[in-house]
Design an enzyme around this catalytic site. Structure first.
Site, short mmCIF file in Angstrom:
data_model
loop_
_atom_site.label_atom_id
_atom_site.label_comp_id
_atom_site.label_asym_id
_atom_site.label_seq_id
_atom_site.Cartn_x
_atom_site.Cartn_y
_atom_site.Cartn_z
N ASP A 63 0.84 -1.21 0.00
CA ASP A 63 0.00 0.00 0.00
C ASP A 63 0.87 1.26 0.00
O ASP A 63 0.35 2.38 0.00
CB ASP A 63 -1.03 -0.01 1.15
CG ASP A 63 -0.38 -0.11 2.51
OD1 ASP A 63 0.85 -0.22 2.60
OD2 ASP A 63 -1.13 -0.05 3.53
N SER A 64 2.21 1.07 -0.07
CA SER A 64 3.10 2.20 -0.39
C SER A 64 2.71 2.78 -1.75
O SER A 64 3.11 3.89 -2.10
CB SER A 64 4.57 1.74 -0.41
OG SER A 64 4.72 0.56 -1.19
N ASP A 110 -1.18 -6.02 -0.11
CA ASP A 110 -1.51 -5.41 1.18
C ASP A 110 -3.01 -5.18 1.31
O ASP A 110 -3.62 -4.59 0.40
CB ASP A 110 -0.83 -4.04 1.29
CG ASP A 110 0.49 -4.10 2.02
OD1 ASP A 110 0.76 -5.09 2.72
OD2 ASP A 110 1.27 -3.13 1.88
N LYS A 152 -1.24 -9.36 2.96
CA LYS A 152 -0.45 -8.90 4.11
C LYS A 152 -1.29 -7.94 4.92
O LYS A 152 -2.03 -7.12 4.34
CB LYS A 152 0.85 -8.23 3.64
CG LYS A 152 1.64 -7.57 4.78
CD LYS A 152 3.08 -7.27 4.40
CE LYS A 152 3.30 -5.98 3.66
NZ LYS A 152 2.91 -4.77 4.40
N GLU A 166 -1.15 -5.51 8.79
CA GLU A 166 -0.21 -4.92 9.75
C GLU A 166 -0.65 -5.11 11.19
O GLU A 166 -1.85 -5.12 11.48
CB GLU A 166 -0.08 -3.41 9.49
CG GLU A 166 0.50 -3.08 8.14
CD GLU A 166 0.73 -1.58 7.93
OE1 GLU A 166 0.45 -0.78 8.85
OE2 GLU A 166 1.19 -1.22 6.84
N GLU A 178 9.70 -4.04 9.94
CA GLU A 178 10.08 -2.74 9.34
C GLU A 178 10.63 -1.81 10.42
O GLU A 178 10.00 -1.61 11.47
CB GLU A 178 8.84 -2.11 8.66
CG GLU A 178 9.16 -0.76 8.04
CD GLU A 178 8.11 -0.26 7.05
OE1 GLU A 178 7.13 -0.98 6.79
OE2 GLU A 178 8.29 0.88 6.55
O1 KIV Z 1 3.63 -1.05 1.46
C1 KIV Z 1 4.78 -1.51 1.34
O2 KIV Z 1 5.47 -1.30 0.33
C2 KIV Z 1 5.30 -2.31 2.43
C3 KIV Z 1 6.77 -2.63 2.43
C4 KIV Z 1 7.56 -1.43 2.69
C5 KIV Z 1 7.09 -3.73 3.35
O3 KIV Z 1 4.57 -2.69 3.30
#
Ligand code: KIV
Length: 277
Positions: A52-53, A91, A121, A123, A191
């Protein structure tokens, strides 16, 4: 086996545990679109993360908080099409799984069906997240955890800073990691975690840890691809190495296009088409 032209056959959740057992480092990079995903597959990356970056890199938000499930599914399915033989993890975005385990299952169902990725994924740690992981994995959804700096909680954490420096925080993170493993996660991202703590957690878990800013003691490493390729100007945190200066090359190419059109050297006759005689 993975070669530089891509995986010979798709990896599974078991492959990563096997890689950890053999002491083989796991390589993970992010992708958000079809073309970049193809580059990652051909480079032989072990796992592609549709992070989600995306919110910051592609959509221009200040954090990952505004990213929606629709955004993730849209980009996840593009990555799937670009890297059909890769193990792709997506994510779940902020507030698409924190409300209840039921909400998480509904979000997971949409994400898996509509983007056709291999795993999801989410968090955080603690009993509620562990219960959500249990429900998702018993429904057949492979889950990767994420501890340490969890960007969806950036406002609560007070910024992007190293987590687990104080002994009590470190102890809690270690306990959270063990709980995520027991709940069924197949891997955990760590992280911005002190290197010694990340190494200790990695030793205690049977499932692999994937570090970002967590030192060399993790079982694998992940970076945001735009950062790793030098396409995020001015972003130079301590944990990052730039493996290319693609941003400079892009700027050079764009300027060359502008100059060539303006001075008439592009296009030439060889770029044109002739009519039927
Ligand atoms: O959103 C993302 O790119 C991430 C990574 C930095 C692990 O969660």
């Amino acid at each position: 086996m993975t070669t530089s032209s891509g995986p010979e056959r798709a990896k599974s959740v078991h492959s990563f545990r096997e890689m950890k057992r053999r002491g083989e480092p796991i390589t993970v990079l992010t992708a958000y679109d079809h073309l970049l995903a193809g580059y990652l597959e051909r480079a032989g990356v072990d796992m592609i993360l549709v992070g989600d970056s995306l919110g910051m890199t592609v959509l221009g938000y200040a954090s990952t908080v505004p990213v929606t499930l629709d955004d993730m599914i849209h980009h996840g399915s593009a990555v799937r099409r670009g890297a059909p033989r890769s193990f792709v993890v997506l994510d779940l975005p902020f507030m698409s799984y924190q409300v209840s385990a039921e909400q998480a299952l509904l979000s997971a169902g949409r994400a898996m069906k509509e983007s056709e990725v291999n795993a999801l994924k989410l968090e955080g740690g603690g009993p509620a997240i562990a219960e959500t992981v249990r429900r998702m994995t018993s429904a057949g959804v492979p889950v990767m955890g994420h501890l340490g700096l969890t960007p969806q909680s950036v406002h609560q954490l007070g910024g992007y800073r190293v987590q687990g420096r104080a002994p009590s925080d470190a102890e809690r993170m270690e306990a959270d990691a063990l709980e995520l493993e027991a709940a069924g996660c197949f891997a955990v991202v760590l992280e911005l975690v002190p290197s010694e703590l990340a190494a200790r957690i990695s030793e205690r878990l049977d499932i692999p840890t994937i570090g970002i800013g967590a030192g060399p003691g993790c079982d694998g490493q992940v970076l945001v691809t735009y950062d790793a390729l030098g396409m995020n100007p001015g972003f130079e945190p301590r944990f990052l190495r730039r493996f290319a200066e693609a941003g400079r090359e892009i700027e050079r190419g764009l300027q060359a296009f502008v100059e060539s059109v303006r001075d008439g050297t592009f296009p030439t006759d060889e770029h044109g088409f002739s009519a039927d005689p």
